[in-house]
Design a protein around this motif. Sequence first.
Motif, short mmCIF file in Angstrom:
data_model
loop_
_atom_site.label_atom_id
_atom_site.label_comp_id
_atom_site.label_asym_id
_atom_site.label_seq_id
_atom_site.Cartn_x
_atom_site.Cartn_y
_atom_site.Cartn_z
N THR A 273 21.66 34.69 42.03
CA THR A 273 21.75 35.71 40.76
C THR A 273 20.41 36.44 40.88
N GLU A 274 20.40 37.79 40.53
CA GLU A 274 19.33 38.49 40.68
C GLU A 274 18.47 38.13 39.26
N ARG A 275 17.03 38.26 39.27
CA ARG A 275 16.35 38.13 38.00
C ARG A 275 16.72 39.48 36.90
N ARG A 276 16.56 39.06 35.80
CA ARG A 276 16.89 40.18 34.86
C ARG A 276 15.53 40.40 34.06
N GLY B 284 14.37 48.29 40.16
CA GLY B 284 14.40 47.09 40.45
C GLY B 284 13.70 46.15 39.47
N ILE C 153 24.77 42.10 49.31
CA ILE C 153 23.69 42.45 48.02
C ILE C 153 24.19 43.84 47.40
N SER D 282 11.44 43.47 40.15
CA SER D 282 9.89 42.95 40.86
C SER D 282 8.77 43.54 41.27
N ASN E 8 12.56 40.63 45.38
CA ASN E 8 13.89 40.27 44.58
C ASN E 8 14.23 38.91 45.01
N ASN F 62 11.30 45.56 46.29
CA ASN F 62 12.47 45.05 46.33
C ASN F 62 12.53 43.94 47.42
N THR G 36 17.15 38.41 45.28
CA THR G 36 18.47 38.37 46.46
C THR G 36 17.82 38.49 47.74
N SER G 37 16.88 39.36 47.90
CA SER G 37 16.23 39.80 49.26
C SER G 37 15.66 38.52 49.58
N ASP H 285 23.66 40.94 42.38
CA ASP H 285 23.57 39.63 43.01
C ASP H 285 23.98 39.81 44.39
#
Length: 336
Positions: free
Chosen positions: A272-275, A285, A255, A287, A125, A122, A127-128, A258
């Motif tokens: 936006t977080e990856r999907r 998660g 968080i 990642s 990520n 994570n 977002t992270s 997103d």
Amino acid sequence: MTTAAVIGCGDVATIHFEAIEAVEDIELVAVCDTDPVALAAAVERYGVPGFADHRTLLAHVRPDVAHVCTPHDQHVPVALDLLDAGVHVLTEKPVAHTLADAERLAEAAERSDTRLGVCFQNRYNATSQAARAILDSGELGAVLGATATVMWTRTPDYYLAKPWRGRWERAGGGLLINQAIHTLDLVQWLVGDVVEVSGRASTRLYGDVIEVEDTAEMLLTHAGGARSVVFGALTNVVHAPVTIEITAERGSLAIRGDLTVTHADGRVETVTERRAPSGGRTYWGVSHEVLVRDFYARLGEPDPFWIGPREAMKSLRILKDVYAQSGLDREVALAR
């Protein structure tokens, strides 16, 4: 071509197999599991030799990298054998089920010429990474503190299917070490090293099934003076999204899937977080593949992988301190 083996073919191995298939120039050459059913399924699915013991695997196949996806208490014994054999190791979290074992592994990794990484995926990520970059830039000023929640659900069948999950001697704990450890890792990575812990862990719902905790709360003091509150439970009726909210002098970050960045002047930004589709559980998660790709890309570098045993021990020390304060674990509390 870099060759790889997966040791432990249970649930979490799914996303390791997916990552190995997705990353260029990695060839899966062997699988290993003590469970003959899981082993047979992996051999049939991937068409590679299967072994019931990792030492037998090493005697017949010498992979460049081994992914350790075993129960917690087997992470260190397996990883030590792999390091001794000159095989690079990528192990699932936690780095170990006890602090003593984690220290043994850290010392062995420091003596070895091979690489050892721990899967705190994570951190990769979107977002992270964005949150860390914003905080490091200083544009929001000093961080004052954070709150984080992990509100998930488990059933007795989850533990009955694999009893090691609910036992101190094998899992090293419950909610904190098996589920909330990723959130603890992100909180200390984003806000700063934790220097003081006050917390409590307990078993509120599944005491007739497990020895370990299903609920925990804690107050963390960070090296820079920031203060964080973390709450987790496996007694929720649904898997609620993990939340991390960080308050700084000139804004805040939130968080929840997103990332939302709110500035003191009213500006709001969203990352936006990856999907990513996966056969694994969504709350693991997106990642793992990114981490695996980065681990392999760094194999030729002189420096250790950036998420190694010492780094992974930071969250382990926090949760073990909570266990010690709760009278649940005999391990030594976090040194102050």
